[in-house]
Design a protein around this motif. Structure first.
Motif, short mmCIF file in Angstrom:
data_model
loop_
_atom_site.label_atom_id
_atom_site.label_comp_id
_atom_site.label_asym_id
_atom_site.label_seq_id
_atom_site.Cartn_x
_atom_site.Cartn_y
_atom_site.Cartn_z
N LEU A 1 0.80 -1.23 0.00
CA LEU A 1 0.00 0.00 0.00
C LEU A 1 0.83 1.28 0.00
O LEU A 1 0.32 2.32 -0.44
CB LEU A 1 -0.97 -0.01 1.19
CG LEU A 1 -2.08 -1.05 1.11
CD1 LEU A 1 -3.03 -0.92 2.29
CD2 LEU A 1 -2.86 -0.96 -0.21
N PRO A 2 2.11 1.28 0.45
CA PRO A 2 2.89 2.51 0.31
C PRO A 2 3.08 2.97 -1.14
O PRO A 2 3.47 4.12 -1.37
CB PRO A 2 4.24 2.15 0.95
CG PRO A 2 3.90 1.10 1.96
CD PRO A 2 2.82 0.29 1.29
N VAL A 3 2.81 2.12 -2.11
CA VAL A 3 2.84 2.55 -3.51
C VAL A 3 1.77 3.61 -3.75
O VAL A 3 1.96 4.55 -4.53
CB VAL A 3 2.64 1.35 -4.46
CG1 VAL A 3 2.53 1.81 -5.91
CG2 VAL A 3 3.79 0.35 -4.31
N LEU A 4 0.63 3.48 -3.06
CA LEU A 4 -0.48 4.42 -3.25
C LEU A 4 -0.31 5.70 -2.46
O LEU A 4 -0.75 6.77 -2.90
CB LEU A 4 -1.80 3.75 -2.86
CG LEU A 4 -2.24 2.55 -3.70
CD1 LEU A 4 -3.50 1.93 -3.12
CD2 LEU A 4 -2.45 2.96 -5.15
N GLN B 1 2.24 -9.28 2.61
CA GLN B 1 3.04 -8.55 1.64
C GLN B 1 2.92 -7.04 1.83
O GLN B 1 3.13 -6.27 0.90
CB GLN B 1 2.62 -8.95 0.23
CG GLN B 1 2.97 -10.41 -0.08
CD GLN B 1 2.51 -10.83 -1.46
OE1 GLN B 1 1.36 -10.63 -1.85
NE2 GLN B 1 3.42 -11.43 -2.21
N ALA B 2 2.63 -6.64 3.06
CA ALA B 2 2.61 -5.22 3.39
C ALA B 2 4.00 -4.62 3.20
O ALA B 2 5.02 -5.31 3.35
CB ALA B 2 2.14 -5.02 4.83
N GLY B 3 4.03 -3.35 2.91
CA GLY B 3 5.29 -2.66 2.74
C GLY B 3 5.86 -2.11 4.03
O GLY B 3 6.93 -1.49 4.01
N GLY C 1 12.72 0.39 -3.08
CA GLY C 1 12.56 0.52 -1.64
C GLY C 1 11.30 -0.08 -1.07
O GLY C 1 11.14 -0.13 0.15
N ILE C 2 10.39 -0.52 -1.93
CA ILE C 2 9.15 -1.14 -1.45
C ILE C 2 9.24 -2.64 -1.68
O ILE C 2 9.50 -3.10 -2.79
CB ILE C 2 7.93 -0.54 -2.14
CG1 ILE C 2 7.77 0.93 -1.73
CG2 ILE C 2 6.66 -1.33 -1.79
CD1 ILE C 2 6.57 1.62 -2.32
N ARG C 3 9.03 -3.38 -0.61
CA ARG C 3 9.08 -4.84 -0.68
C ARG C 3 8.22 -5.40 0.44
O ARG C 3 7.74 -4.66 1.31
CB ARG C 3 10.52 -5.34 -0.53
CG ARG C 3 11.12 -5.10 0.85
CD ARG C 3 12.57 -5.51 0.95
NE ARG C 3 13.02 -5.58 2.33
CZ ARG C 3 13.34 -4.52 3.07
NH1 ARG C 3 13.27 -3.30 2.56
NH2 ARG C 3 13.73 -4.69 4.34
N ALA C 4 8.04 -6.70 0.45
CA ALA C 4 7.27 -7.37 1.51
C ALA C 4 8.18 -7.55 2.73
O ALA C 4 8.75 -8.61 2.96
CB ALA C 4 6.75 -8.70 1.02
N VAL C 5 8.29 -6.51 3.54
CA VAL C 5 9.30 -6.48 4.60
C VAL C 5 9.06 -7.56 5.66
O VAL C 5 10.01 -8.01 6.31
CB VAL C 5 9.37 -5.09 5.27
CG1 VAL C 5 9.82 -4.04 4.27
CG2 VAL C 5 8.02 -4.70 5.87
N ASN C 6 7.81 -7.98 5.83
CA ASN C 6 7.53 -8.98 6.86
C ASN C 6 7.99 -10.38 6.47
O ASN C 6 7.98 -11.29 7.31
CB ASN C 6 6.04 -8.97 7.19
CG ASN C 6 5.60 -7.68 7.84
OD1 ASN C 6 6.00 -7.37 8.95
ND2 ASN C 6 4.80 -6.90 7.13
N LEU C 7 8.38 -10.54 5.23
CA LEU C 7 8.88 -11.84 4.78
C LEU C 7 10.40 -11.88 4.75
O LEU C 7 10.98 -12.91 4.38
CB LEU C 7 8.32 -12.16 3.39
CG LEU C 7 6.80 -12.18 3.28
CD1 LEU C 7 6.37 -12.58 1.88
CD2 LEU C 7 6.18 -13.11 4.32
#
Length: 372
Positions: A87-90, A114-116, A183-189
């Motif tokens: 969602l940080p893309v939006l 897959q949250a950012g 800089g945007i990725r699925a950080v929780n993974l």
């Protein structure tokens, strides 16, 4: 009234129109479009619109409300924000901003794996973010590790998405060339193992032989439901037989969903599948639904056909793209207001008054009986 508030669209349709105009075409293709020819996306909307709502006159409405208790937690309105990736893309506020908006409006939230943003950060931003969605990881151990992290972060339930063992073919997204911004990725993974594929042997299929061996089966799901630290709901079920199997496997709830039309194009609409699943489950666990909810009247329609609550996806994207967390909060308020107006005009004082008798459903082409 601030200039930002004055500039907000006056209604939900306005948010959709403005988001489409504001977003770059590739971003709009990823968040707002579906798989293939988008037949299932259209069916989600069309089949909801075809359900007529009976107006009722002179019904007693004093003391009415939209509260519902779900898995032991009270919601001010039977809506949750659906899990959505990146969602940080939006908007830079991303998932944290959405969590704050949900908390302000008394709406639940299910955070995507897959949250950012880190799950702990999102939880701190809004306590309404109570559910954590995840996909099956590369085996039982990493899947459980993600579940245990969610429990430590204060989540109250897990949502295991089971309808996307492989990605759908999203024509619009492919044509647009969408890629995640730097800089945007699925950080929780981060730190979790990725699937390891053995070399192909002669005659083997990349999809059926290399991929299938890393996917879960019903035995894995039953193990996860029995051992996870939190109640587990299964998301992405349409066929009644799968819903029955979910109950046998120990799921605490099922979510009727076709992934917003983003996986199997040609699948039945979520609303057409809902009655068959409700009948099959027969009250054993809560049944929720997502797919095509755009207005408060759509929430009412889903509740009338047996949903305990609905999940909201694309309208939240619209609000976030147009005005960040403030836009999401406004969208959620508009949905709640529309639900309350619909209830009043249909003579329903509380959610318990909403039943199949409140609507006149057509014969939905994708409906599936509880048999077979």
């Amino acid at each position: 009234m601030t200039d930002q508030a004055r500039a907000l669209p006056g209604g939900l349709a306005g948010y959709a129109t403005r988001a489409e105009a504001l977003l770059p075409p590739a971003t709009a293709a990823y968040f707002l479009r579906g798989a293939g020819r988008e037949e299932t996306c259209r069916a989600n909307l069309r089949d909801l619109e075809q359900i007529r709502i009976w107006p009722r006159a002179l019904a007693p409405l004093a003391g009415g409300h939209t509260q519902r208790t779900l898995l032991g937690r009270r919601l001010d309105v039977p809506m949750l924000i659906a899990p959505m990736a990146y969602l940080p893309v939006l908007d830079a506020e991303g998932e944290a901003g959405v969590a704050a908006a949900a908390t302000a409006q008394g709406v639940g939230m299910c955070l995507s794996a897959q949250a950012g943003q880190p799950m702990e950060t999102v939880r701190e931003a809004g306590t309404a973010c109570q559910w954590m969605q995840l996909y099956w990881q590369a085996g039982r151990a990493p899947t459980m590790a993600l579940a245990e992290r969610a429990a430590r972060a204060g989540f109250a339930a897990l949502v295991l998405t089971v309808d996307a063992p492989v990605n759908g073919i999203r024509d619009a997204e492919i044509a647009s060339g969408f890629t995640l911004p730097a800089g945007i990725r699925a950080v929780n993974l981060d730190g979790l193992p990725r699937p390891q594929f053995a070399p192909l042997k002669d005659g083997e299929s990349v999809l059926f032989d290399r991929v299938a061996h890393v996917l879960p089966d019903w035995e894995d799901v039953a193990w996860f439901c029995a051992n996870a630290p939190l109640p587990v709901l299964l998301k992405g079920l349409l066929h009644p037989a799968d819903a029955a199997q979910a109950v046998v496997a120990g799921a605490a709830g099922v979510i009727v969903s076709n992934h917003g039309g983003r996986v199997l194009d040609g699948a039945p609409s979520a609303i057409s599948a809902l009655p068959g699943v409700v009948a099959q489950v027969c009250g054993a666990v809560p049944v929720l639904m997502d797919g095509g909810i755009r207005r408060g009247a759509d929430v009412f329609r889903a509740l009338a056909l047996g949903a305990s609550a609905v999940l909201i996806g694309r309208p939240v994207c619209h609000g976030l793209a147009v005005a960040g967390a403030l836009g999401v909060s406004h969208v959620l308020r508009l949905l709640r207001d529309e639900l309350e107006v619909t209830m009043a005009l249909a003579g329903c004082r509380t959610l318990e008054d909403i039943s199949p008798a409140c609507v006149q459903p057509p014969t939905l082409s994708g409906s599936c009986s509880s048999e077979g």
